[in-house]
Design an enzyme around this catalytic site. Structure first.
Site, mmCIF file in Angstrom:
data_model
loop_
_atom_site.group_PDB
_atom_site.id
_atom_site.type_symbol
_atom_site.label_atom_id
_atom_site.label_comp_id
_atom_site.label_asym_id
_atom_site.label_seq_id
_atom_site.Cartn_x
_atom_site.Cartn_y
_atom_site.Cartn_z
ATOM 1 C CB THR A 130 2.342 -9.835 15.775
ATOM 2 O OG1 THR A 130 3.211 -10.826 16.292
ATOM 3 C CG2 THR A 130 1.062 -10.480 15.326
ATOM 4 C CG ASP A 136 -1.759 -7.777 4.033
ATOM 5 O OD1 ASP A 136 -2.147 -6.987 4.924
ATOM 6 O OD2 ASP A 136 -2.363 -7.941 2.958
ATOM 7 C CB THR A 143 -0.907 -0.016 1.253
ATOM 8 O OG1 THR A 143 -1.743 -1.153 1.152
ATOM 9 C CG2 THR A 143 -1.758 1.220 1.363
ATOM 10 C CG ASP A 166 -0.927 -7.381 -1.923
ATOM 11 O OD1 ASP A 166 -1.810 -6.509 -1.988
ATOM 12 O OD2 ASP A 166 -0.776 -8.126 -0.943
ATOM 13 C CB SER A 167 3.386 -7.822 1.575
ATOM 14 O OG SER A 167 2.337 -7.851 2.485
ATOM 15 C CD GLN A 202 -4.156 -21.827 20.429
ATOM 16 O OE1 GLN A 202 -5.229 -21.318 20.763
ATOM 17 N NE2 GLN A 202 -4.048 -23.094 20.110
ATOM 18 C CB CYS A 203 -1.218 -16.058 25.043
ATOM 19 S SG CYS A 203 -2.335 -17.090 25.959
HETATM 20 N N1 ASP Z 1 -2.152 -5.958 0.908
HETATM 21 C C1 ASP Z 1 -1.187 -4.928 1.216
HETATM 22 C C2 ASP Z 1 0.171 -5.585 1.308
HETATM 23 O O1 ASP Z 1 0.482 -6.172 2.285
HETATM 24 C C3 ASP Z 1 -1.548 -4.242 2.477
HETATM 25 C C4 ASP Z 1 -0.592 -3.176 2.931
HETATM 26 O O2 ASP Z 1 0.426 -2.879 2.358
HETATM 27 O O3 ASP Z 1 -0.907 -2.555 3.954
HETATM 28 O O4 ASP Z 1 0.909 -5.530 0.353
#
Ligand code: ASP
Length: 344
Positions: A168, A92, A15, A59-60, A280-281
């Protein structure tokens, strides 16, 4: 003004490097010159900025181990020319990429800072500007004796510089998209950028950078839930070619006390499959042996992942299986902190 530092920007996509098409208003990828054109303030930084770009930008969600190898190779190729590196990346999978790079770059003594944004650089109210400007400033920052202030793989987002392999993605909506639940920040930006050197990981400065490009993707996640069946667990553990498993357990590292579960894990261990236990926490650590339920996991050969994130555990297994062939050595390295990824 004489520039004081040199930083290489590595554009991978996401993005952050998008803008609105003036005709359709749809979001479209922008090239690096267009992105930098939206941030004229960069001229005011005392830093020489160069850039390289993936073509096409991705896109990631499409990031693969090969992508990490491309980024790592670019850093290695330009390592001596620059004081620091900023990787512009989609949010992502940014935490996975930052974790992977931390294991791939051994003896790193320069900053590699991942950043991106929740809103495209080319739209009003975008968080891209601040994230990118501060990430560059931190990547160029040096101590009085000429060493990098933060010589490790980090992630900068919304005022916070975090150790990459502790992060994360936690929010799809807010600008504060990332968290480091189990480790304090390395720097914080406000009126001033405040550094916390006691939290940083330092490698000896006289050792050459070692690039590890072996990554084995034969890894799986086994997330335990009440009612999980033996056939599900058995099917996953018999996946063709499987080498490593990240066991996402309950609380401080516990799993249901069914005999079949321990038998399946023990048999997998005997087939050479290495299992690492993470919680999982999101905050806190696995403490194997605290309850009977986790003593059984220990007996089945499962290794504690302490307070590691799932992203770090997955990429650490990929790195270890891509680099070593001896299972004992892999288990030994899994149990120690290699790049500050866990508190042992
Ligand atoms: N889908 C996008 C990505 O990870 C979302 C982002 O960049 O915030 O490439």
């Amino acid at each position: 003004m004489e520039k004081k530092g040199a930083v290489l920007l590595i554009f991978t996509g996401g993005t952050v490097s998008m803008g609105e098409d003036p005709d359709t208003q749809a979001l479209v990828p922008l090239d690096s010159t267009q992105v930098l054109g939206f941030i004229p303030e960069l001229e005011m930084l005392n830093v020489t900025i160069s850039s390289v770009s993936f073509d096409p930008l991705i896109d990631s969600s499409d990031v693969m181990p090969d992508t990490w190898i491309r980024i790592a190779n670019l850093i290695k190729k330009h390592y001596t020319q620059f004081d620091g590196f900023v990787v512009l990346h989609g949010t992502d999978t940014m935490a996975y990429s930052a974790s992977a790079l931390s294991f791939m770059l051994e003896h790193l003594t320069k900053p590699v800072i991942f950043t991106g944004s929740q809103l495209p650089v080319g739209v009003l109210r975008s968080d891209a500007k601040e994230n990118l400007i501060t990430a560059i400033e931190i990547a160029a920052a040096q101590t009085a004796n000429g060493h990098a202030r933060v010589p490790e793989v980090c992630l900068y987002f919304e005022d916070q510089l975090m150790r990459g392999n502790r992060t994360t993605k936690r929010n799809t909506e807010e600008f504060d998209a990332f968290a480091s639940f189990n480790y304090p920040e390395l720097a914080k930006s406000g009126v001033h950028i405040r550094y916390f050197p006691a939290n940083c990981h330092y490698e000896p400065v006289n050792q050459p950078l070692i690039l590890h490009t072996g990554l084995d993707p034969n890894i799986a996640i086994l997330k335990i839930f009440p009612g999980i069946s033996e056939k599900t667990v058995a099917a996953l553990l018999h996946t063709d070619g499987l080498k490593g498993v990240v066991l996402e357990s309950f609380g401080a590292g516990n799993a249901p006390s069914c005999d079949w579960l321990y038998k399946q894990l023990k048999m997998a261990d005997e087939r050479g499959i290495v299992t690492v236990n993470v919680s999982q926490c999101r905050a806190g650590a696995v403490e194997m042996g605290r309850y009977q339920t986790s003593i059984n996991l220990l007996k089945a050969g499962v290794v504690s992942g302490y307070d590691m994130t799932v992203e770090a555990a997955i990429t650490k297994l990929m790195y270890l299986f891509g680099t070593f062939s001896d299972t004992k050595e892999i288990k030994r390295q899994l149990a120690i902190s290699l790049r500050g990824e866990m508190t042992v």
